[in-house]
Design an enzyme around this catalytic site. Structure first.
Site, PDB file in Angstrom:
ATOM      1  N   ARG A 289     -62.039  77.697  28.857  1.00  0.00           N
ATOM      2  CA  ARG A 289     -62.251  78.673  29.936  1.00  0.00           C
ATOM      3  C   ARG A 289     -60.924  79.153  30.523  1.00  0.00           C
ATOM      4  O   ARG A 289     -60.792  80.324  30.878  1.00  0.00           O
ATOM      5  CB  ARG A 289     -63.189  78.079  30.998  1.00  0.00           C
ATOM      6  CG  ARG A 289     -64.651  78.133  30.541  1.00  0.00           C
ATOM      7  CD  ARG A 289     -65.554  77.305  31.408  1.00  0.00           C
ATOM      8  NE  ARG A 289     -66.975  77.612  31.184  1.00  0.00           N
ATOM      9  CZ  ARG A 289     -67.973  76.837  31.584  1.00  0.00           C
ATOM     10  NH1 ARG A 289     -67.706  75.719  32.255  1.00  0.00           N
ATOM     11  NH2 ARG A 289     -69.227  77.164  31.338  1.00  0.00           N
TER      12      ARG A 289
ATOM     13  N   ASN B 108     -67.662  83.439  31.471  1.00  0.00           N
ATOM     14  CA  ASN B 108     -66.832  82.228  31.360  1.00  0.00           C
ATOM     15  C   ASN B 108     -66.863  81.592  29.973  1.00  0.00           C
ATOM     16  O   ASN B 108     -66.681  80.392  29.815  1.00  0.00           O
ATOM     17  CB  ASN B 108     -67.148  81.237  32.486  1.00  0.00           C
ATOM     18  CG  ASN B 108     -68.547  80.694  32.429  1.00  0.00           C
ATOM     19  OD1 ASN B 108     -69.335  81.066  31.566  1.00  0.00           O
ATOM     20  ND2 ASN B 108     -68.865  79.796  33.348  1.00  0.00           N
TER      21      ASN B 108
ATOM     22  N   TYR C  39     -82.044  78.962  30.988  1.00  0.00           N
ATOM     23  CA  TYR C  39     -81.417  78.625  32.272  1.00  0.00           C
ATOM     24  C   TYR C  39     -82.462  78.416  33.383  1.00  0.00           C
ATOM     25  O   TYR C  39     -82.143  78.603  34.563  1.00  0.00           O
ATOM     26  CB  TYR C  39     -80.422  79.718  32.674  1.00  0.00           C
ATOM     27  CG  TYR C  39     -79.047  79.586  32.016  1.00  0.00           C
ATOM     28  CD1 TYR C  39     -78.233  78.480  32.254  1.00  0.00           C
ATOM     29  CD2 TYR C  39     -78.549  80.580  31.181  1.00  0.00           C
ATOM     30  CE1 TYR C  39     -76.986  78.355  31.673  1.00  0.00           C
ATOM     31  CE2 TYR C  39     -77.282  80.470  30.592  1.00  0.00           C
ATOM     32  CZ  TYR C  39     -76.509  79.343  30.854  1.00  0.00           C
ATOM     33  OH  TYR C  39     -75.260  79.230  30.285  1.00  0.00           O
TER      34      TYR C  39
ATOM     35  N   LYS D 108     -70.401  82.581  24.679  1.00  0.00           N
ATOM     36  CA  LYS D 108     -71.101  83.596  25.466  1.00  0.00           C
ATOM     37  C   LYS D 108     -70.667  85.010  25.066  1.00  0.00           C
ATOM     38  O   LYS D 108     -69.669  85.205  24.358  1.00  0.00           O
ATOM     39  CB  LYS D 108     -70.849  83.329  26.956  1.00  0.00           C
ATOM     40  CG  LYS D 108     -71.478  82.013  27.450  1.00  0.00           C
ATOM     41  CD  LYS D 108     -71.356  81.862  28.971  1.00  0.00           C
ATOM     42  CE  LYS D 108     -72.005  80.581  29.451  1.00  0.00           C
ATOM     43  NZ  LYS D 108     -71.961  80.445  30.941  1.00  0.00           N
TER      44      LYS D 108
ATOM     45  N   ARG E  25     -67.544  69.225  27.326  1.00  0.00           N
ATOM     46  CA  ARG E  25     -67.331  69.675  28.711  1.00  0.00           C
ATOM     47  C   ARG E  25     -65.836  69.630  29.064  1.00  0.00           C
ATOM     48  O   ARG E  25     -65.331  70.513  29.770  1.00  0.00           O
ATOM     49  CB  ARG E  25     -68.127  68.801  29.696  1.00  0.00           C
ATOM     50  CG  ARG E  25     -69.638  68.842  29.529  1.00  0.00           C
ATOM     51  CD  ARG E  25     -70.291  70.109  29.997  1.00  0.00           C
ATOM     52  NE  ARG E  25     -70.033  70.410  31.390  1.00  0.00           N
ATOM     53  CZ  ARG E  25     -70.670  71.380  32.065  1.00  0.00           C
ATOM     54  NH1 ARG E  25     -71.614  72.119  31.483  1.00  0.00           N
ATOM     55  NH2 ARG E  25     -70.371  71.629  33.315  1.00  0.00           N
TER      56      ARG E  25
ATOM     57  N   THR F 198     -66.271  75.410  35.479  1.00  0.00           N
ATOM     58  CA  THR F 198     -67.140  76.591  35.420  1.00  0.00           C
ATOM     59  C   THR F 198     -66.392  77.858  35.810  1.00  0.00           C
ATOM     60  O   THR F 198     -66.531  78.896  35.158  1.00  0.00           O
ATOM     61  CB  THR F 198     -68.335  76.376  36.383  1.00  0.00           C
ATOM     62  OG1 THR F 198     -68.947  75.127  36.091  1.00  0.00           O
ATOM     63  CG2 THR F 198     -69.351  77.493  36.254  1.00  0.00           C
TER      64      THR F 198
ATOM     65  N   HIS G  97     -70.941  77.917  27.067  1.00  0.00           N
ATOM     66  CA  HIS G  97     -71.890  77.002  27.701  1.00  0.00           C
ATOM     67  C   HIS G  97     -71.800  75.660  26.987  1.00  0.00           C
ATOM     68  O   HIS G  97     -71.587  75.620  25.778  1.00  0.00           O
ATOM     69  CB  HIS G  97     -73.336  77.517  27.580  1.00  0.00           C
ATOM     70  CG  HIS G  97     -74.356  76.447  27.837  1.00  0.00           C
ATOM     71  ND1 HIS G  97     -74.763  76.110  29.100  1.00  0.00           N
ATOM     72  CD2 HIS G  97     -74.985  75.579  26.996  1.00  0.00           C
ATOM     73  CE1 HIS G  97     -75.619  75.094  29.028  1.00  0.00           C
ATOM     74  NE2 HIS G  97     -75.774  74.761  27.752  1.00  0.00           N
TER      75      HIS G  97
ATOM     76  N   PHE H  69     -77.342  83.151  41.868  1.00  0.00           N
ATOM     77  CA  PHE H  69     -76.639  83.794  40.754  1.00  0.00           C
ATOM     78  C   PHE H  69     -77.508  83.948  39.506  1.00  0.00           C
ATOM     79  O   PHE H  69     -77.026  84.418  38.476  1.00  0.00           O
ATOM     80  CB  PHE H  69     -75.358  83.016  40.417  1.00  0.00           C
ATOM     81  CG  PHE H  69     -75.560  81.562  40.060  1.00  0.00           C
ATOM     82  CD1 PHE H  69     -75.970  81.192  38.787  1.00  0.00           C
ATOM     83  CD2 PHE H  69     -75.329  80.559  40.997  1.00  0.00           C
ATOM     84  CE1 PHE H  69     -76.154  79.861  38.446  1.00  0.00           C
ATOM     85  CE2 PHE H  69     -75.510  79.209  40.663  1.00  0.00           C
ATOM     86  CZ  PHE H  69     -75.926  78.869  39.378  1.00  0.00           C
TER      87      PHE H  69
ATOM     88  N   GLU I 104     -81.952  71.382  24.937  1.00  0.00           N
ATOM     89  CA  GLU I 104     -81.300  72.659  24.613  1.00  0.00           C
ATOM     90  C   GLU I 104     -81.160  72.853  23.097  1.00  0.00           C
ATOM     91  O   GLU I 104     -81.302  73.976  22.595  1.00  0.00           O
ATOM     92  CB  GLU I 104     -79.941  72.729  25.305  1.00  0.00           C
ATOM     93  CG  GLU I 104     -80.080  72.829  26.823  1.00  0.00           C
ATOM     94  CD  GLU I 104     -78.750  72.831  27.563  1.00  0.00           C
ATOM     95  OE1 GLU I 104     -77.691  72.738  26.900  1.00  0.00           O
ATOM     96  OE2 GLU I 104     -78.773  72.940  28.792  1.00  0.00           O
TER      97      GLU I 104
END
Ligand code: RTP
Ligand code: MG
Length: 141
Positions: A104, A114, A51, A11, A87, A93, A117, A59, A128
């Site tokens: 993270r 964060n 998203y 990100k 993950r 998150t 993704h 949010f 995706e």
């Protein structure tokens, strides 16, 4: 375990911090291969589309504004159990809740900024990856 692919994004916060390589090292050290990659400044429409599942969430606007605040690094990762493995490498998150040693915990600043993704299911991974890469741009190896 089966060989899977997952969609990962470094990100804007992590790109700005110059830690793309450190994050790629986490993937490669865990046995995940980068099989497609591109740097991209997302348009608002692209971020909203990506998203879209969160469109009704409070949010959503903050998330989209953050994702277009600078370029991102987008990659498809391949390996055994790639979706869950990625993950696990990412951590929770909210970086305050992320386990020590996760991406993270080490690189994220807040629940918005964060760092990464990662796809959350096989179905979403396929959607995706196709959102950002033509099949001819993914190099299984
Ligand atoms: P991601 O989709 O980015 O990999 O993150 P995730 O699965 O861990 O979290 P998800 O629930 O899919 O949420 C997407 C992103 O929205 C932001 N968020 N903010 N303020 C909040 O309560 C909140 N909840 C989620 C986060 O930046 C999260 O990565
Ligand atoms: Mg998610």
């Amino acid at each position: 375990m089966t060989i899977e692919r997952t969609l990962s994004i470094v990100k804007p916060d992590a790109v700005a911090k110059n830690v793309i390589g450190k994050i790629y090292d986490r993937f490669e050290s865990a046995g995940l291969k980068v099989v497609a990659a591109k740097m991209k400044q997302l348009s608002r429409a692209e971020a909203e589309g990506f998203y879209a599942v969160h469109a009704a969430r409070p949010f959503f606007n903050d998330l989209v504004n953050f994702m277009i605040s600078g370029p991102v690094m987008i990659q498809a990762l391949e390996g055994e159990g790639a979706i869950l493995k990625n993950r696990d490498l990412m951590g929770a998150t909210n970086p305050k809740e992320a386990a020590a040693g996760t991406i993270r915990a080490d690189f994220a600043d807040s629940i918005d900024a964060n760092a990464v993704h990662g796809s959350d299911s096989a179905e979403n991974a396929a959607i995706e990856i196709a959102y950002f890469f033509a099949s001819s741009e993914v190099y299984s190896r």
